[in-house]
Design a protein around this motif. Structure first.
Motif, PDB file in Angstrom:
ATOM      1  N   MET A  85      27.882  61.502  48.520  1.00  6.40           N
ATOM      2  CA  MET A  85      28.515  61.149  47.872  1.00  6.40           C
ATOM      3  C   MET A  85      28.110  60.230  46.209  1.00  6.40           C
ATOM      4  SD  MET A  85      32.301  59.770  49.177  1.00  6.40           S
ATOM      5  CE  MET A  85      33.244  59.675  47.475  1.00  6.40           C
ATOM      6  N   MET A 119      32.935  66.142  47.749  1.00 11.88           N
ATOM      7  CA  MET A 119      33.991  65.783  48.646  1.00 11.88           C
ATOM      8  C   MET A 119      34.476  67.003  48.523  1.00 11.88           C
ATOM      9  SD  MET A 119      34.819  62.456  46.180  1.00 11.88           S
ATOM     10  CE  MET A 119      36.735  62.429  47.601  1.00 11.88           C
ATOM     11  N   GLU A 120      34.518  67.751  49.083  1.00 13.02           N
ATOM     12  CA  GLU A 120      35.070  68.937  49.947  1.00 13.02           C
ATOM     13  C   GLU A 120      33.886  69.037  50.142  1.00 13.02           C
ATOM     14  OE1 GLU A 120      37.598  71.952  48.111  1.00 13.02           O
ATOM     15  OE2 GLU A 120      38.147  70.632  46.795  1.00 13.02           O
ATOM     16  N   SER A 136      36.975  54.483  34.128  1.00 15.47           N
ATOM     17  CA  SER A 136      36.844  56.022  34.613  1.00 15.47           C
ATOM     18  C   SER A 136      38.378  56.847  35.842  1.00 15.47           C
ATOM     19  CB  SER A 136      36.328  55.818  36.181  1.00 15.47           C
ATOM     20  OG  SER A 136      36.479  56.761  36.580  1.00 15.47           O
ATOM     21  N   PRO A 137      38.642  58.332  35.250  1.00 14.18           N
ATOM     22  CA  PRO A 137      39.311  58.628  35.198  1.00 14.18           C
ATOM     23  C   PRO A 137      39.484  58.848  36.905  1.00 14.18           C
ATOM     24  CG  PRO A 137      37.851  60.091  34.425  1.00 14.18           C
ATOM     25  CD  PRO A 137      37.233  58.438  34.572  1.00 14.18           C
ATOM     26  N   GLU A 138      38.330  58.846  37.729  1.00 15.62           N
ATOM     27  CA  GLU A 138      38.638  59.483  39.462  1.00 15.62           C
ATOM     28  C   GLU A 138      39.391  57.668  39.488  1.00 15.62           C
ATOM     29  OE1 GLU A 138      34.254  58.737  39.977  1.00 15.62           O
ATOM     30  OE2 GLU A 138      34.861  60.411  41.014  1.00 15.62           O
ATOM     31  N   LYS A 156      31.498  67.061  41.589  1.00 18.36           N
ATOM     32  CA  LYS A 156      31.688  65.622  42.681  1.00 18.36           C
ATOM     33  C   LYS A 156      32.784  66.553  43.388  1.00 18.36           C
ATOM     34  CE  LYS A 156      32.633  61.492  43.637  1.00 18.36           C
ATOM     35  NZ  LYS A 156      32.782  60.570  43.280  1.00 18.36           N
ATOM     36  N   ALA A 157      34.001  67.246  42.736  1.00 22.86           N
ATOM     37  CA  ALA A 157      34.476  67.128  43.426  1.00 22.86           C
ATOM     38  C   ALA A 157      34.177  68.064  44.921  1.00 22.86           C
ATOM     39  CB  ALA A 157      35.821  68.066  43.034  1.00 22.86           C
ATOM     40  N   ASN A 180      28.700  56.315  46.380  1.00 23.82           N
ATOM     41  CA  ASN A 180      28.988  56.051  45.871  1.00 23.82           C
ATOM     42  C   ASN A 180      30.082  54.441  44.903  1.00 23.82           C
ATOM     43  OD1 ASN A 180      31.163  58.171  44.803  1.00 23.82           O
ATOM     44  ND2 ASN A 180      32.604  56.323  45.056  1.00 23.82           N
ATOM     45  N   PHE A 194      25.882  58.136  50.970  1.00 24.84           N
ATOM     46  CA  PHE A 194      27.171  57.656  50.391  1.00 24.84           C
ATOM     47  C   PHE A 194      26.479  56.527  49.286  1.00 24.84           C
ATOM     48  CE2 PHE A 194      29.997  54.441  49.499  1.00 24.84           C
ATOM     49  CZ  PHE A 194      30.993  55.416  49.047  1.00 24.84           C
ATOM     50  N   ARG A 200      26.425  58.642  37.988  1.00 27.64           N
ATOM     51  CA  ARG A 200      25.546  56.866  37.837  1.00 27.64           C
ATOM     52  C   ARG A 200      25.670  56.676  39.695  1.00 27.64           C
ATOM     53  NH1 ARG A 200      28.581  51.897  39.234  1.00 27.64           N
ATOM     54  NH2 ARG A 200      29.068  52.762  41.115  1.00 27.64           N
ATOM     55  N   ASN A 205      30.985  62.177  30.624  1.00 27.52           N
ATOM     56  CA  ASN A 205      30.546  62.300  32.172  1.00 27.52           C
ATOM     57  C   ASN A 205      29.244  61.892  32.847  1.00 27.52           C
ATOM     58  OD1 ASN A 205      33.483  60.981  32.703  1.00 27.52           O
ATOM     59  ND2 ASN A 205      33.703  63.648  32.665  1.00 27.52           N
ATOM     60  N   PHE A 251      37.153  51.570  41.292  1.00 29.20           N
ATOM     61  CA  PHE A 251      35.736  51.594  40.700  1.00 29.20           C
ATOM     62  C   PHE A 251      35.631  50.852  39.445  1.00 29.20           C
ATOM     63  CE2 PHE A 251      32.538  54.227  38.562  1.00 29.20           C
ATOM     64  CZ  PHE A 251      31.616  54.053  39.141  1.00 29.20           C
ATOM     65  N   TYR A 289      30.723  58.677  38.757  1.00 22.05           N
ATOM     66  CA  TYR A 289      29.713  59.235  37.690  1.00 22.05           C
ATOM     67  C   TYR A 289      31.710  58.924  36.885  1.00 22.05           C
ATOM     68  CZ  TYR A 289      34.514  62.516  37.791  1.00 22.05           C
ATOM     69  OH  TYR A 289      35.921  62.936  37.507  1.00 22.05           O
ATOM     70  N   GLN A 290      31.112  58.917  36.027  1.00 23.18           N
ATOM     71  CA  GLN A 290      32.046  57.969  34.216  1.00 23.18           C
ATOM     72  C   GLN A 290      31.988  58.508  33.314  1.00 23.18           C
ATOM     73  OE1 GLN A 290      30.946  55.126  36.302  1.00 23.18           O
ATOM     74  NE2 GLN A 290      28.894  56.153  35.799  1.00 23.18           N
ATOM     75  N   ARG A 321      40.711  59.734  45.882  1.00 25.63           N
ATOM     76  CA  ARG A 321      39.841  60.677  45.958  1.00 25.63           C
ATOM     77  C   ARG A 321      38.407  59.988  46.375  1.00 25.63           C
ATOM     78  NH1 ARG A 321      40.138  65.556  42.393  1.00 25.63           N
ATOM     79  NH2 ARG A 321      38.937  66.103  44.246  1.00 25.63           N
ATOM     80  N   LYS A 322      38.283  58.750  46.388  1.00 23.32           N
ATOM     81  CA  LYS A 322      36.800  58.101  46.690  1.00 23.32           C
ATOM     82  C   LYS A 322      36.769  57.296  48.041  1.00 23.32           C
ATOM     83  CE  LYS A 322      35.410  57.117  43.174  1.00 23.32           C
ATOM     84  NZ  LYS A 322      35.083  55.979  41.665  1.00 23.32           N
ATOM     85  N   ILE A 323      37.680  57.007  48.182  1.00 27.22           N
ATOM     86  CA  ILE A 323      37.422  55.208  49.339  1.00 27.22           C
ATOM     87  C   ILE A 323      37.767  55.284  50.345  1.00 27.22           C
ATOM     88  CG2 ILE A 323      36.393  52.826  50.048  1.00 27.22           C
ATOM     89  CD1 ILE A 323      34.464  54.657  48.295  1.00 27.22           C
ATOM     90  N   PHE A 346      37.973  65.476  53.790  1.00 23.99           N
ATOM     91  CA  PHE A 346      38.165  65.454  52.761  1.00 23.99           C
ATOM     92  C   PHE A 346      39.954  65.834  53.188  1.00 23.99           C
ATOM     93  CE2 PHE A 346      40.142  66.684  48.330  1.00 23.99           C
ATOM     94  CZ  PHE A 346      40.354  65.118  47.953  1.00 23.99           C
TER      95      PHE A 346
END
Lengths: 603, 603
Positions: A562, A556-557, B219-221, A552-553, A184, A182, A576, A573, B211, A565-566, B225-227, A136
């Motif tokens: 991965m 990722m770090e 979603s606020p993501e 999640k953060a 995600n 993975f 998923r 939140n 997403f 979520y939502q 930060r994801k893919i 990341f």
């Protein structure tokens, strides 16, 4: 040119090269040099120092004989001798020296083989659980140029050495979507045959193309006589197979591959409009009454995007209520249809989702189809995510009634593990796609054409040229068979049942809804110990809302795994989990659960 | 498993493997076996037969030392020893035995290397003028299964051997779009760096993704930060560079890569509508007056497709007259705008084409821009084909005024030689793309988000996930530099001038319009000797109309070269030559002209 030096100085195993060599450099050396210069020179030195002339002569004869039978090439038994990496200095090589440049073949091969080594190393690591899912970095770090990785484009060319470094860096800073941990996205995994198909597709570098003439005139030439005949035929056969699996008699109907599920869903709305109000094509929406579309509040937002783009207006898309499991309540649909009609509007289109994005819910298609028939509405099934279950004898009942749909979206790039992108829109009635999107129907009936227009797909599309998305899918189907897809799907659903059973009564976990997953979606909250004692209320909700993003953060770090979520409706939140990755096993599910507990324990 | 046998029985150079070997099998053998089993065994046999123990021990020490320094791998100097093709029997191997299967690494590598050999052979042949451009077959021949090539899909898997055969056959029956004598499409050529980029893209197997949440909740993501953070940044940088080249101050504005020029053009119409009538997004076309779009009668049909799809209606797309060269006559635009206004309609959108499909004409952008400003209309420039000329200091004047456009379509996959697909829609005003396509603007202003929304491209698109089209383009730009694109474009335009000058006064040839080509399009008729004596009239027209299709059919059957033809307006079928292929030279132009004469002589 630097790169061609090795091949001209003995880098290739040429059995005739001895003629050009000084005395003392015999065929043995030629053969040995074919191996690598370093190893070869060692062998030569050894031979020349340690053996009598007779012995050397005998060995040379033996090797000459083998070389003549083409049994002796170093790294390429029975293959093309040019397919071999040699020591190439890419720092002085530039793109302009590759093919079609004169003498460009050798550097081209070396460059491509170097790229392939980078890619195969990446593939190895992708499947290696000891590597990270991602490494990341924040965007500003990337922009500032991490460790020499500079994204800026310049006027002057960079060496192929730098290009290779850029390839390595690009992979380094990306997410390994094929990594066994993975989870995600709906599209995960890296299918090797599909990948090979995609490499071939890009090498063929062709469109599924319709020759683009001026707006006023359509050329009478046909695409299959021009560009991609094999790919067009593969598309036809595969779409027919998909229609058979849907259950349309004899696989009759129509279809096309499109750039993703959102566009496939957009097609369904366009075709429905053309079916009921064909004059909209020429006269615009002004020619139609106020048309109403229906979809679940849990459905994918692409239906909403389509309603905006196509001129219906998002206010004319009515969202349907769902049960606690996320499935459309048919009575709600009928009530809303009646309400719309009472206002003088025209209910035209219903989208039933087979596998919603978040809950993985399957709308009750048969009950919705009854209502569509009763009120003369188009029934579309968005099976972008759930369509794959049609391949499974065990799970396809979840789409019962799909054969009653007028159109179906089905993305093989999701549940079937086909590399991105691969999405199909399938239509029960033949001719609508063409009628809707053809800009010059007259040409289809030109009396002088000498070919079968069945294969003319170009005018069905809103695109002109289309990327070839079929080959990788067709190739995977050949390689796995229908049963291979079925096994993959059954396995993924088994894994999600395993996850569900593992956490449904586990301390700190709470399911978003209480029932076995219909698809591979498993939705749950994790409560850190600090939240478990709190009474149900606003404070607990607010704190819980922040838990998944924080975990999640950290995930990722650390790059270990991965999962998405939502929030959904009034639910804060939650995680998923979705499983479409063929590399995932129960141990990876265990790992995920333990990782959530590890990272979230002290929140 | 058959494929893993070589590696477990000495197929890899493992310096420690001697520990596991029977006596008499020493490190020398291990090293030698690292080369190939056949060569290795020969060397071993020789050593064991011909040398004293001391000598062998000395040699072994020496090689052990080298092996420890990683200097001894057979075909992979200083590289990864696993990157080597070995003798693999694919007839007993199946897709299920590839990664992520246990012990799947070796067969995976062997399978991919075999595929790469097929692809590199194809690439070699593509650039070889002695090979055919295509190996022509009728669709029914393909369907009947040519020489064992069976397109049908079955329930059971096929062996990887068959999959490899299918790969070879697929390439065999396709058109070599990179062949130096392939002139049939606007997209030709096979750029090696671009190809490498595409291979990498498919290996990364990721979307430029947003997403997909439920329709009602976003979603606020954030996607970066994801893919695909690196790809998103590359897109941003490259789009900015393109905007700078267009001439928008500081490269400001917006843009996105889309699945082809037709979709890019569709975006332009959508954004224009959103700019002038944002309420259409929610209320539909009923909320707007009758909106009128304008485009040249020579423009690409995608504008017409967009007018149908988006609910304007094709009757509200007004075609503009052109001069003999195919360029819009500005006075005709103004007259039609005034006429529309007099009827109470609202002229909203003008498309100016920079490089028409057939004639390669450039509409006079500045004069059109004046009219757009005067009547408050959106100016879109469709530079799908001609946008590449902006890279050339010599030719960019043909797009003078492009900086006044509100939006521009520019397909790097056409004139810039980027592999398919790569098309950009560029927008001068920031925020419109997002405003138009976002389905939940509110979320952009969530107070708790902790990232820079600049990089959130997902909600700008009508798609959800998007195929990564940027990487190959970015990589090519790095490798060629801006100057490399310029040289390519200048060379192609030089070649078309060469063709024009060669045939403009040549017997039997007649130009469709008499002036130097603006783009690389050269349009001409060929008159076989039998037609040359005929008086101008209907019979001559009818016979001439059939000449190009007949010559083209013979070209396809002989596979020597490929060039397109079509009618245009009242003009009967003519050849349309286009040159975007970096492999083409003057000798290929000569060949084409002579081939037309050869094939057409006796018609």
């Amino acid at each position: 040119m630097a790169a061609s030096a090795p091949s001209s100085s003995g880098g290739e195993a040429d059995p005739n090269s001895t003629n050009l060599r000084p005395p003392g450099y015999d065929a043995w050396c030629g053969v040995a040099h074919g191996c690598t210069r370093k190893l070869g020179m060692k062998i030569c030195g050894f031979l020349q120092k340690n053996n009598s002339l007779e012995e050397r002569s005998r060995i040379v004869s033996s090797f000459k004989e083998r070389a003549a039978k083409n049994l002796l090439s170093c790294d390429n038994i029975g293959g093309d001798a040019r397919f071999r990496r040699t020591e190439t200095d890419f720092s002085n090589l530039f793109a302009r020296e590759l093919l079609p440049a004169k003498n460009g073949e050798e550097p081209t091969m070396q460059f491509l083989l170097e790229v392939v080594e980078i890619l195969t190393n990446y593939i190895r690591k992708t499947f290696d659980r000891s590597t990270k899912v991602l490494d990341f970095h924040h965007p500003h770090q990337l922009l500032e140029g991490m460790e020499g990785f500079n994204l800026e484009l310049s006027d002057q060319p960079e060496s192929l050495e730098q290009i290779l470094v850029d390839c390595r860096d690009t992979l380094k800073y990306g997410v390994r979507t094929g990594h066994p941990r993975f989870f995600n996205q709906l599209s995960t995994g890296l299918d090797i045959v599909g990948l090979a198909g995609e490499w071939l597709t890009s090498t063929a570098n062709t469109n599924i193309h319709f020759f683009p003439p001026a707006a006023s005139v359509i050329s009478p030439e046909l695409l299959f006589r021009k560009i991609a005949p094999v790919f067009v035929l593969m598309e036809q056969l595969t779409l027919k197979k998909m229609r058979e699996i849907i259950g349309w008699p004899d696989g009759e109907g129509d279809g096309i591959f499109s750039p993703g599920g959102a566009i496939s869903n957009m097609y369904s709305v366009m075709i429905a409009r053309y079916k009921y109000f064909p004059e909209v094509k020429t006269k615009g929406m002004a020619a139609a009454p106020r048309l109403i579309l229906f979809t679940s509040e849990h459905s994918h937002y692409s239906i909403k995007k389509a309603s905006a783009a196509l001129g219906f207006g998002t206010e004319n898309l009515i969202l349907l209520n769902t049960d606690e499991r996320g499935r459309v309540i048919p009575a709600d649909l009928e009530a809303k249809v009646i309400a719309a009609k009472q206002k003088g509007y025209v209910p035209m289109f219903v989208n039933a989702t087979a596998g919603t994005t978040v809950y993985g819910a399957f709308d009750p298609i048969n009950e919705i189809a009854d209502i569509c028939e009763k009120y003369n509405m188009w029934l579309h099934v968005d099976g972008a995510w759930g369509g794959g279950l049609l391949m499974s004898r065990k799970h396809r009942h979840k789409l019962n009634g799909v054969e009653r749909a007028n159109s179906v979206t089905w993305n093989p790039h999701k549940m079937m593990g086909v590399p991105l992108q691969c999405s199909a829109i399938l239509v029960r009635e033949r001719g609508l796609l063409q009628g809707c999107n053809s800009m010059c129907a007259g040409y289809l009936f030109q009396p002088d054409k000498q070919y079968d227009v069945t294969y003319d797909t170009g005018d069905k599309a809103i695109q002109c040229g289309r990327h070839v998305d079929i080959f990788k899918f067709w190739l995977m189907w050949k390689a796995k068979g229908t049963v291979g897809f079925e096994q993959h799907i059954d396995k993924c659903l088994d894994l999600s049942a395993y996850l569900y059973n593992k956490i449904k009564n586990r301390e700190g976990f709470e399911m978003v809804f209480n029932s076995e997953p219909q698809h591979t979606n498993v939705c749950f909250w994790y409560f850190p110990p600090s939240l478990r004692g709190l009474p149900d209320g606003e404070e607990r909700r607010e704190r819980l809302h922040k838990v998944a993003p924080k975990i999640k953060a950290m995930m990722m770090e650390s790059g270990t795994t991965m999962v998405g979520y939502q929030p959904q409706g009034d639910k804060v939140n939650f995680f998923r989990m979705v499983i479409s990755n063929p590399a995932a096993t129960r141990s990876d599910i265990d790992f995920l659960v333990e990782e959530i507990e590890r990272l979230g324990h002290d929140l």
